[in-house]
Each structure stands twice: as C-alpha cells, then as structure tokens.
Design a protein around this motif. Structure first.
Motif, PDB file in Angstrom:
ATOM      1  N   THR A 284      62.577  49.034  98.227  1.00 21.65           N
ATOM      2  CA  THR A 284      63.361  47.926  97.682  1.00 21.65           C
ATOM      3  C   THR A 284      62.655  46.600  97.920  1.00 21.65           C
ATOM      4  O   THR A 284      62.574  45.747  97.028  1.00 21.65           O
ATOM      5  N   SER A 285      62.100  46.435  99.121  1.00 21.08           N
ATOM      6  CA  SER A 285      61.343  45.221  99.427  1.00 21.08           C
ATOM      7  C   SER A 285      60.078  45.125  98.572  1.00 21.08           C
ATOM      8  O   SER A 285      59.663  44.040  98.169  1.00 21.08           O
ATOM      9  N   LEU A 286      59.473  46.287  98.298  1.00 24.27           N
ATOM     10  CA  LEU A 286      58.272  46.319  97.467  1.00 24.27           C
ATOM     11  C   LEU A 286      58.572  45.906  96.031  1.00 24.27           C
ATOM     12  O   LEU A 286      57.816  45.149  95.413  1.00 24.27           O
ATOM     13  N   PHE A 287      59.696  46.390  95.484  1.00 27.20           N
ATOM     14  CA  PHE A 287      60.038  46.113  94.098  1.00 27.20           C
ATOM     15  C   PHE A 287      60.648  44.734  93.880  1.00 27.20           C
ATOM     16  O   PHE A 287      60.553  44.175  92.781  1.00 27.20           O
ATOM     17  N   LYS A 288      61.263  44.186  94.906  1.00 25.28           N
ATOM     18  CA  LYS A 288      62.069  42.971  94.745  1.00 25.28           C
ATOM     19  C   LYS A 288      61.302  41.778  94.184  1.00 25.28           C
ATOM     20  O   LYS A 288      61.814  41.078  93.302  1.00 25.28           O
ATOM     21  N   PRO A 289      60.057  41.496  94.628  1.00 21.27           N
ATOM     22  CA  PRO A 289      59.381  40.288  94.133  1.00 21.27           C
ATOM     23  C   PRO A 289      59.201  40.242  92.619  1.00 21.27           C
ATOM     24  O   PRO A 289      59.173  39.161  92.038  1.00 21.27           O
ATOM     25  N   PHE A 290      59.072  41.398  91.964  1.00 23.50           N
ATOM     26  CA  PHE A 290      58.892  41.373  90.519  1.00 23.50           C
ATOM     27  C   PHE A 290      60.094  41.939  89.764  1.00 23.50           C
ATOM     28  O   PHE A 290      60.014  42.289  88.589  1.00 23.50           O
ATOM     29  N   GLY A 291      61.242  42.013  90.446  1.00 21.69           N
ATOM     30  CA  GLY A 291      62.480  42.415  89.788  1.00 21.69           C
ATOM     31  C   GLY A 291      62.604  43.887  89.495  1.00 21.69           C
ATOM     32  O   GLY A 291      63.394  44.288  88.643  1.00 21.69           O
ATOM     33  N   GLY A 292      61.833  44.714  90.193  1.00 18.65           N
ATOM     34  CA  GLY A 292      61.913  46.155  89.990  1.00 18.65           C
ATOM     35  C   GLY A 292      63.130  46.759  90.658  1.00 18.65           C
ATOM     36  O   GLY A 292      63.831  46.099  91.432  1.00 18.65           O
ATOM     37  N   HIS A 293      63.384  48.027  90.356  1.00 19.08           N
ATOM     38  CA  HIS A 293      64.558  48.716  90.890  1.00 19.08           C
ATOM     39  C   HIS A 293      64.131  49.978  91.644  1.00 19.08           C
ATOM     40  O   HIS A 293      63.250  50.715  91.195  1.00 19.08           O
ATOM     41  N   THR A 294      64.792  50.222  92.757  1.00 22.53           N
ATOM     42  CA  THR A 294      64.446  51.368  93.609  1.00 22.53           C
ATOM     43  C   THR A 294      64.857  52.683  92.966  1.00 22.53           C
ATOM     44  O   THR A 294      64.124  53.681  93.048  1.00 22.53           O
TER      45      THR A 294
END
Length: 320
Positions: A284-294
């Motif tokens: 979730t932390s990895l995806f968050k900066p570019f608006g991705g979803h877990t």
C-alpha cells in the motif's frame, strides 16, 4: 482420447444456457478458490445484499469474462469450474467502487472483463513452467491500470468515491466491536466490501464448500487481526478488514486448496496469512505515491512464494 479435431469441435459448440449460468455462478465462488455452485450462489447473494450496484457489476463482470472464454474456445472443463469468471467478477466490483455508477463504468467493466480472460491465458502460459497459477493477478493488473488511468479522462472520472487508504494513523487499541466487525469484514473485503453482514453471508457460503475451507477462512481472519494488532495497525482499519482479507485468501488457498491436509501444511498456511498482513501495508505504501491500489497483490505474491518453495521443502505436500 478424443482427437484434436474432436476437441476443437467441442470447443466451438455454443454453450448451453444452464452450463453457462452455472459456470458464471461458480466463477463468483472461485474468487475464494471454491468451484461449488452453491458456494458461488450464496456469495453472490451477499454481494447483492451489499448493494445493487455491487451485485450488478459483480454479475456483469463474471458473465462477460465467462462468455469471452467460451467465444475464444478456452478449455470447457476450466470454464465449467468457474476459472474464467472470477477475475471479471472482481474487476466489475473494483471499477464501480472506484469510479462510481456511471455509463462509462459499464463500458469499462465489459472491456475489463474481456481483458481478464486474455490475461488469464497469458499468465497461465507464463507461470505453467513454475507450477504456479495466475490466481487473481489478471484482476489486479486490469483494474489497477484502469483505475490508475481514469483521472486522465473526463468522461470516465467523476471524482468520487474517494479511495480508502490503509495508511491512516489512529488508535491501535482494539475494542470488542472492532474485533467481531473485523473478523467478518476480513471475509467481505476479499470482494472490496466492508459490511460485516456480507462477510457473515460469505462464511455461510464457504461452509457449504466444506469444513476445512471455512475453518481456514476463520483461522486466516483471526491471524490477520492478530498480526495487524501486533504490528500496531490502526484499529479502525482492522475493523474494516483492510489488513485481514489477504490473510483469509492465503489461508484458504494454501491450507485448504493447494496443499494437502497435514499439520505442517496448516502451520505453513497460517504463517503465510500472518506474513501477508505485513505485506499489505508495504505494498500500500509502495502504490500510494502514484495512486495505485493494493487489491489482492499481497495474497498473490505470498501464495506464489509459498508454493514455489514447496518442491524443495519435503515437509509440505501438495494436494492430490
């Protein structure tokens, strides 16, 4: 054994309506790796109980993915077990929950369901040499790309509803309400639904699949809650099932489906359920900066690693 021509003729025949509907219903159950028609029907009932939009898009996605598989001549035995419908089911739910109920969402749901069938074939081919299955990766790839790109298109993006973040800070002390609520929503969040009563309905459906299946679902939910609490996750997010749904999937997949029913295998499955809870926060932390979803990436990656290791770990025995 039938000839290649006979097999091709069988694939080219139009599916019977009843067979098509049963395959689609089983596709809903296959989200939890269960091919039983009754299990799929009860879970689908739970999705409609969550709201008509959720039920409608789950149904639409499953029907389109299954129909696409028939049209492309995919092996009928796999279709009959629902293996071509479950990613379409999840994609339909993900799109309506992320983009809202708009005409464009219907179009995207149909396109996404078709893409899920194509990606299922591609990933199955790529993973076959390693003895792994695609799991819900087609759903994660298709939905992730569509939701990530949606804000760039005015006819698709309407700015609601806001995505749920699993990095919210808050009180880590669990109340009794948090515990029982989280226990059930861990099951419903597999389908991106945070209503506890939907999780209860789905547990009934899993119980119809067998005692072993529902026990691992229950154990996975409990392990997910404990692991999240031990790591200091916010109680609100634990109660909403954000940290536990991947643990439920790993426990069912590894403990009740992919490995035989031994004590060692059960411990291995529950270890994986605990590990995927921590991985949920990391991804979730990895995806968050570019608006991705877990979505279900933690489940996919954890299960792939656990199953890839099995051939070199004699204590763990695959199911027959």
């Amino acid at each position: 054994m039938p000839s290649a021509e006979a097999r091709q003729h069988q694939r080219s025949k139009a599916p019977q309506p009843l067979a098509y509907l049963l395959a689609s219903v089983r596709g809903v159950g296959q989200v939890d790796l269960q091919p039983g028609a009754w299990t799929g029907a009860v879970i689908l009932l739970g999705l409609w109980a969550a709201g008509w939009e959720t039920g409608l898009f789950a149904t639409l996605g499953t029907l389109i993915s299954t129909a696409t598989a028939y049209a492309l001549g995919v092996d009928r035995s796999g279709i009959a077990l629902g293996l071509q419908g479950y990613c379409g089911c999840l994609t339909g739910i993900a799109l309506v929950s992320s983009l809202g109920h708009h005409p464009a969402t219907y179009v995207l749901a149909v396109i996404g369901a078709i893409m899920c069938t194509l990606l299922m074939a591609a990933l199955t081919t790529l993973l076959a040499p390693y003895g792994l299955t695609a799991l819900t990766a087609p759903f994660c790839l298709v939905s992730g790309v569509m939701v990530l790109g949606a804000p760039s298109f005015g006819r698709i993006w309407h700015g609601d509803p806001a995505p749920v973040s699993s990095t919210t800070s808050g009180d880590t002390a669990l109340s009794w309400d948090d515990l029982w609520h989280g226990f059930f929503t861990n099951v419903s969040q597999v389908f991106l639904v945070d209503d506890w009563y939907v999780g209860l309905i789905m547990l009934v459906g899993l119980a119809l699949a067998g005692v072993r299946v529902v026990l691992f679902a229950v154990a996975g939910s409990a392990v997910g809650i404990f692991a999240a609490w031990a790591l200091g996750a916010p109680a609100e997010l634990i109660a909403n099932g954000i940290y536990g749904y991947n643990a439920v999937l790993v426990a069912i997949a590894v403990g009740a489906v992919l490995l035989a029913g031994t004590v060692w295998n059960a411990v291995y499955a529950l270890f994986g359920a605990a590990a995927t809870t921590g991985l949920t926060a990391s991804l979730t932390s990895l995806f968050k900066p570019f608006g991705g979803h877990t979505f279900t990436w933690p489940f996919i990656l954890t299960t792939w690693v656990l199953m890839a290791a099995v051939p070199l770990l004699p204590r763990f025995r695959p199911s027959d």
